[in-house]
Design a protein around this motif. Structure first.
Motif, PDB file in Angstrom:
ATOM      1  N   VAL A   1      40.791 -27.105 -47.271  1.00 42.73           N
ATOM      2  CA  VAL A   1      40.996 -26.892 -48.712  1.00 42.73           C
ATOM      3  C   VAL A   1      40.135 -27.823 -49.566  1.00 42.73           C
ATOM      4  N   PHE A   2      39.953 -29.066 -49.111  1.00 43.65           N
ATOM      5  CA  PHE A   2      39.157 -30.029 -49.879  1.00 43.65           C
ATOM      6  C   PHE A   2      38.069 -30.649 -48.992  1.00 43.65           C
ATOM      7  N   PRO A   3      37.175 -29.819 -48.416  1.00 44.36           N
ATOM      8  CA  PRO A   3      36.095 -30.373 -47.589  1.00 44.36           C
ATOM      9  C   PRO A   3      35.147 -31.215 -48.446  1.00 44.36           C
ATOM     10  N   LYS A   4      34.431 -32.144 -47.801  1.00 46.59           N
ATOM     11  CA  LYS A   4      33.561 -33.064 -48.535  1.00 46.59           C
ATOM     12  C   LYS A   4      32.491 -32.334 -49.340  1.00 46.59           C
TER      13      LYS A   4
ATOM     14  N   ILE B   1      49.885 -36.641 -61.972  1.00 39.12           N
ATOM     15  CA  ILE B   1      49.471 -37.788 -61.149  1.00 39.12           C
ATOM     16  C   ILE B   1      50.121 -37.702 -59.766  1.00 39.12           C
ATOM     17  N   THR B   2      51.422 -37.375 -59.746  1.00 41.26           N
ATOM     18  CA  THR B   2      52.140 -37.255 -58.473  1.00 41.26           C
ATOM     19  C   THR B   2      51.553 -36.138 -57.620  1.00 41.26           C
ATOM     20  N   GLY B   3      51.245 -34.991 -58.254  1.00 37.95           N
ATOM     21  CA  GLY B   3      50.651 -33.874 -57.523  1.00 37.95           C
ATOM     22  C   GLY B   3      49.325 -34.244 -56.904  1.00 37.95           C
ATOM     23  N   GLY B   4      48.507 -34.996 -57.657  1.00 34.50           N
ATOM     24  CA  GLY B   4      47.218 -35.445 -57.124  1.00 34.50           C
ATOM     25  C   GLY B   4      47.390 -36.337 -55.911  1.00 34.50           C
ATOM     26  N   ILE B   5      48.363 -37.269 -55.995  1.00 39.83           N
ATOM     27  CA  ILE B   5      48.612 -38.179 -54.868  1.00 39.83           C
ATOM     28  C   ILE B   5      49.123 -37.401 -53.649  1.00 39.83           C
ATOM     29  N   LEU B   6      50.006 -36.409 -53.890  1.00 36.41           N
ATOM     30  CA  LEU B   6      50.558 -35.621 -52.770  1.00 36.41           C
ATOM     31  C   LEU B   6      49.483 -34.825 -52.050  1.00 36.41           C
ATOM     32  N   LEU B   7      48.492 -34.320 -52.808  1.00 36.03           N
ATOM     33  CA  LEU B   7      47.422 -33.544 -52.172  1.00 36.03           C
ATOM     34  C   LEU B   7      46.386 -34.436 -51.491  1.00 36.03           C
ATOM     35  N   GLY B   8      46.413 -35.725 -51.815  1.00 33.34           N
ATOM     36  CA  GLY B   8      45.443 -36.654 -51.250  1.00 33.34           C
ATOM     37  C   GLY B   8      45.867 -37.176 -49.891  1.00 33.34           C
ATOM     38  N   PRO B   9      45.148 -38.149 -49.379  1.00 35.07           N
ATOM     39  CA  PRO B   9      45.418 -38.684 -48.034  1.00 35.07           C
ATOM     40  C   PRO B   9      46.757 -39.400 -47.910  1.00 35.07           C
ATOM     41  N   SER B  10      47.441 -39.640 -49.047  1.00 36.92           N
ATOM     42  CA  SER B  10      48.744 -40.300 -48.992  1.00 36.92           C
ATOM     43  C   SER B  10      49.825 -39.389 -48.434  1.00 36.92           C
ATOM     44  N   ALA B  11      49.661 -38.061 -48.533  1.00 42.11           N
ATOM     45  CA  ALA B  11      50.714 -37.136 -48.098  1.00 42.11           C
ATOM     46  C   ALA B  11      50.105 -35.958 -47.344  1.00 42.11           C
TER      47      ALA B  11
ATOM     48  N   SER C   1      43.747 -28.158 -70.903  1.00 41.96           N
ATOM     49  CA  SER C   1      44.946 -28.884 -70.469  1.00 41.96           C
ATOM     50  C   SER C   1      45.656 -28.187 -69.318  1.00 41.96           C
ATOM     51  N   GLY C   2      45.653 -26.854 -69.346  1.00 44.16           N
ATOM     52  CA  GLY C   2      46.401 -26.119 -68.337  1.00 44.16           C
ATOM     53  C   GLY C   2      45.663 -25.906 -67.037  1.00 44.16           C
ATOM     54  N   LEU C   3      44.336 -25.772 -67.088  1.00 44.19           N
ATOM     55  CA  LEU C   3      43.584 -25.347 -65.908  1.00 44.19           C
ATOM     56  C   LEU C   3      42.668 -26.435 -65.359  1.00 44.19           C
ATOM     57  N   PHE C   4      41.850 -27.035 -66.216  1.00 44.08           N
ATOM     58  CA  PHE C   4      40.828 -27.954 -65.727  1.00 44.08           C
ATOM     59  C   PHE C   4      41.301 -29.404 -65.612  1.00 44.08           C
ATOM     60  N   LEU C   5      42.158 -29.833 -66.554  1.00 47.99           N
ATOM     61  CA  LEU C   5      42.582 -31.232 -66.533  1.00 47.99           C
ATOM     62  C   LEU C   5      43.340 -31.610 -65.252  1.00 47.99           C
ATOM     63  N   PRO C   6      44.256 -30.748 -64.748  1.00 50.54           N
ATOM     64  CA  PRO C   6      44.928 -31.110 -63.487  1.00 50.54           C
ATOM     65  C   PRO C   6      43.961 -31.371 -62.336  1.00 50.54           C
ATOM     66  N   LEU C   7      42.757 -30.764 -62.398  1.00 51.71           N
ATOM     67  CA  LEU C   7      41.770 -31.004 -61.345  1.00 51.71           C
ATOM     68  C   LEU C   7      41.371 -32.479 -61.308  1.00 51.71           C
ATOM     69  N   TYR C   8      41.363 -33.119 -62.473  1.00 59.19           N
ATOM     70  CA  TYR C   8      40.985 -34.536 -62.508  1.00 59.19           C
ATOM     71  C   TYR C   8      42.022 -35.392 -61.795  1.00 59.19           C
ATOM     72  N   PHE C   9      43.290 -35.020 -61.959  1.00 54.56           N
ATOM     73  CA  PHE C   9      44.346 -35.770 -61.283  1.00 54.56           C
ATOM     74  C   PHE C   9      44.253 -35.605 -59.766  1.00 54.56           C
ATOM     75  N   VAL C  10      43.869 -34.399 -59.328  1.00 56.75           N
ATOM     76  CA  VAL C  10      43.692 -34.178 -57.895  1.00 56.75           C
ATOM     77  C   VAL C  10      42.473 -34.948 -57.400  1.00 56.75           C
TER      78      VAL C  10
ATOM     79  N   ILE D   1      46.057 -23.879 -56.251  1.00 55.86           N
ATOM     80  CA  ILE D   1      46.981 -24.798 -55.573  1.00 55.86           C
ATOM     81  C   ILE D   1      47.384 -25.928 -56.518  1.00 55.86           C
ATOM     82  N   VAL D   2      46.410 -26.485 -57.203  1.00 53.26           N
ATOM     83  CA  VAL D   2      46.672 -27.611 -58.108  1.00 53.26           C
ATOM     84  C   VAL D   2      47.607 -27.198 -59.246  1.00 53.26           C
ATOM     85  N   VAL D   3      47.314 -26.068 -59.881  1.00 49.13           N
ATOM     86  CA  VAL D   3      48.120 -25.618 -61.024  1.00 49.13           C
ATOM     87  C   VAL D   3      49.555 -25.325 -60.588  1.00 49.13           C
ATOM     88  N   VAL D   4      49.719 -24.608 -59.477  1.00 53.26           N
ATOM     89  CA  VAL D   4      51.065 -24.258 -58.996  1.00 53.26           C
ATOM     90  C   VAL D   4      51.847 -25.526 -58.649  1.00 53.26           C
TER      91      VAL D   4
END
Length: 799
Positions: free
Chosen positions: A84-87, A63-73, A314-323, A39-42
């Protein structure tokens, strides 16, 4: 109630038994992590694609993708978050994200060269210090306002330092990417920005270590011990670890495979360093960054390591940090006019401090105002390091939810505005000297012929070399060729170092084999070998840019080299079955833009393997070239090129002139055509067995097509692009850059063996959209390759 909470936070199984066993895969850690990564990569790639026309770096999309997947959106939906993101899964997600971040910070350290920082001039050093000091001081001032409003109860000392660091950081990797995309990386302005950002990056990490040490819950003495232990780690890394890494690098010579043991050992050292600094109480990222800093930058080892690590990280793991960061960012916590006013205050403070400090000091050291302002906006770039600072502050309870959200939005806004503002206020001057020979057809045919041959891949090289050989002529002043490889600037970290190297020395290093197969650099070998065996002078060049702007490199280089002809590869590749497979519309648009801006004649080469799949020796050249002549400026250019080619003893030329009963060229063009053809028949065709001239009256499309097919097998067709050919003008085409005749000849139904070169002559009377400002009194080094350079690597220098 307690039982329900315990059930909700119960550790997850690693793998699922599957839906047929009645289990939900999303209740197991591995399948859930896989879904989260997908989901994050796509999402981040889709956002990057959407933001591409705005020339935004990928970090904005992440950064925008991380914010969109978070409680802001989207994450505002409890059902989505719990599914998808249980505690229970956040520990696994954060661990994966931080391992990716660990290695990314190692790569960032790998890009930072301490020697370059030591060589930083006093001007860049002063600008860097000003760019850190003023925003740091203003950040401390802003922190007092925040403490009395939205950040009540946070520890004062650490909060002041975190705010200062957050506002004073410049994101070195993001800045490098922006500079490369705007073609400023190797300009004086770009070099100054990179030097200042490198100093800024090192200082920011020192300040961050200080902030982390101060944010501990222990006494000030504990913070002192943390700082001393951190300094001891850095010293041990330089004294003990660096010799080990240097020894491995020395035992990995260029052209030989790097031992798997060395790669594995280095990756393990990065983890061990992270463990050490985490144990000290700084952060695991600090250790990885230090290993990257001390890693030897010269030789093949660093390059191989970069290639093996960067795509996965850069392609797979780093976007996870933004999420992971986005899940902590709730924009909804910014409520009411006061909170939004604080956001405006923080953004204004960051911009005024960073831009103002940089501009003021730049003007003091006599940097022109426009360059100083551009430098200020460039230094205001935020990115990943900013998020790292904010997340550490959040984890250490120095930043609450609202302050965290305000600072994340500040980082997003300041980085977003950088590229459009820099593009608006700063246009680097492209200047060049005027020159006369801008076409193949010229008043003095014995003048030196300069040609720029562009290509996308090694597949084009045999045809390019065979075209060079066919064009060399027998004149005293022969041909000079600039072979330019067009390379797309990727999102990889290594792309920045590629741009640095390519624009510094022009070496086509990207094809260098590092797997030990002994082939060496095929591209260099091909051009070097041909140059030794021929009378052609060659200079290999590179253009590494975004595909939207790579035409600027082609056009400006052609002007600087005083080229008479630019040869571009057609955007479709010839396949084994005879059909043409498109590389994409972007490559077609490159050709169209070059045609629009070119300072000289342009030829588009439809490559069907001129001379076969290998370079043909001069003594073995045996080609038949057909010039299709309807009339007009472009057809005369095609014939002028054919006249040059037929000077080669192995080439036969067939000129087929169509006499159209209706339509065709204007009266003035016809008289010019007649005079040109009369000169051709008199000086070239008469008594020359290699030349055949034929007039062909035609009345319609069928007769034209039949006459072209009757020319028999040939190796190359030369045609004009703007041919006044009414019979073929209604031919449906998706390739207007080829013109009516070229479009027909490029069809697989016509031929599967004959290459086509579509010529467009430079017209000095036409309206031009110049990318280069011509200045009469300007000294330009056109970098002419001479005989003394042949056969040595010195003949492949900067383009």
């Amino acid at each position: 109630m307690d039982n329900a909470a315990a059930e909700a936070l119960k550790p997850m199984k690693a793998t699922s038994d599957g839906v047929f066993q009645g289990e939900n895969p999303l209740h197991s850690a591995l399948p859930l992590a896989i879904l989260q990564i997908c989901i994050v990569v796509v999402l981040t790639r889709v956002l990057a694609f959407i933001l591409r026309p705005l020339r935004q770096p990928r970090v904005i999309a992440e950064i925008t993708g991380g914010i969109l997947l978070g409680p802001s959106a989207v994450g505002h939906s409890t059902a989505f978050l719990n599914t998808v993101f249980p505690k229970q899964s956040l520990t696994v997600l954060d661990t994966l994200a931080n391992i990716g971040l660990l290695y990314f910070l190692f790569l960032v350290g790998l890009e930072l060269d301490l020697r370059a920082i030591r060589r930083t001039g006093s001007m860049a050093l002063v600008i860097a210090v000003a760019g850190i000091s003023l925003p740091f001081i203003m950040g401390i001032g802003t922190s007092f306002v925040l403490q009395h409003t939205v950040a009540r109860g946070v520890p004062t000392g650490p909060f002041l330092v975190f705010m200062g660091v957050a506002l004073s950081i410049t994101a070195f990797p993001v800045l490098a990417r922006i500079l490369a995309e705007l073609k400023l990386l190797t300009t004086d302005l770009g070099r100054m920005a990179m030097s200042a950002a490198a100093v800024n990056d090192v200082v920011a990490w020192i300040l961050l270590a200080l902030a982390i040490a101060l944010s501990g819950s222990g006494s000030p003495l504990v913070s002192l011990w943390v700082l001393l232990a951190g300094a001891g780690f850095v010293l041990a890394a330089f004294l003990l670890l660096r010799p080990v890494l240097t020894w491995m690098a020395r035992r990995s010579p260029e052209g030989e495979p790097v031992k798997e043991l060395y790669i594995c050992a280095t990756l393990a050292i990065v983890l061990a360093a992270g463990f050490a600094t985490d144990t000290i109480g700084i952060h695991a990222l600090f250790g990885a960054f230090i290993v990257g800093i001390i890693f030897p930058k010269d030789g093949a080892f660093a390059g191989v390591l970069l290639e093996k690590v960067e795509d996965l990280i850069s392609g797979l793991f780093l976007p996870l940090y933004f999420v992971s960061s986005g899940l902590k960012t709730n924009v909804m916590t910014i409520k009411g006019g006061d909170s939004w006013a604080l956001l405006v205050l923080v953004v204004a403070t960051a911009c005024i401090g960073k831009i103002g400090g940089t501009v003021i000091v730049s003007l003091i050291v006599r940097v022109p105002f426009r360059e100083a302002l551009t430098l200020g906006f460039l230094m205001n770039t935020k990115g990943l390091v900013e998020l790292i600072v904010l997340n550490i502050g959040k984890d250490r309870h120095v930043l609450n939810d609202e302050t965290f959200a305000i600072l994340v939005l500040m980082a997003l806004i300041t980085t977003f505005i950088t590229t459009p503002v820099v593009m608006a206020i700063y246009k680097p001057a492209r200047r060049g000297a005027a020159y006369k020979n801008r076409a193949v057809q010229r008043a003095n045919p014995h003048d030196e012929f300069r040609m720029m041959a562009c290509f996308h891949s090694t597949r084009n090289i045999p045809t390019i070399i065979n075209l060079m050989e066919s064009s060399r002529g027998t004149r005293k002043r022969g041909i000079t060729v600039y072979a330019m490889h067009l390379v797309e600037l990727s999102e990889r970290s290594s792309a920045i170092s590629m741009v640095h190297k390519a624009r510094r020395n022009g070496m086509p290093f990207w094809n260098k084999r590092r797997n030990g197969d002994g082939d060496g650099d095929q591209l260099v070998v091909a051009f070097e070998t041909y140059q030794q065996l021929s009378r052609v002078s060659i200079r290999a060049m590179t253009a590494i840019s975004d595909l939207q702007t790579i035409h600027e490199d082609v056009v400006t280089s052609a002007h600087q080299k005083r080229a008479a002809l630019i040869v571009l590869p057609f955007h479709k590749l010839h396949q084994m079955d005879g059909h043409m497979e498109s590389l994409g519309d972007q490559y077609q648009h490159i050709n169209q833009r070059v045609l629009h801006h070119a300072p000289c004649s342009v030829g588009i080469l439809v490559d069907r393997g001129l001379g076969g799949a290998a370079q043909v020796a001069a003594s073995d050249v045996s080609y038949t070239i057909v010039v299709i002549f309807f009339g007009g400026r472009d057809d005369r250019e095609a014939l002028a090129y054919g006249i040059r080619m037929v000077e080669h003893p192995g080439i036969g030329l067939h000129v087929l002139r169509f006499l159209i009963q209706s339509g065709g060229a204007t009266a003035s063009d016809r008289s010019t055509d007649d005079a040109f053809l009369e000169e051709f028949r008199t000086k070239v065709a008469n008594g020359n067995d290699s030349v055949r001239y034929e007039d062909k009256p035609v009345g319609g499309k069928e007769e034209v097509v039949e006459a072209i097919k009757a020319t028999g097998r040939c190796n190359l067709f030369l045609v004009g692009q703007g041919t006044p050919c009414m019979p073929l003008a209604d031919w449906s085409t998706d390739c207007p850059e080829l013109g009516p005749v070229g479009t027909y000849l490029a069809l697989p139904e016509f031929s599967t063996v004959a290459s086509v070169l579509v010529m467009k002559q430079y017209d000095p009377t036409a309206k031009h959209y110049e990318l280069v400002e011509e200045v009469a009194d300007i000294a330009v080094d056109v970098d002419t390759p001479g005989p003394s350079n042949r056969g040595t690597n010195t003949s492949f220098r900067a383009g």
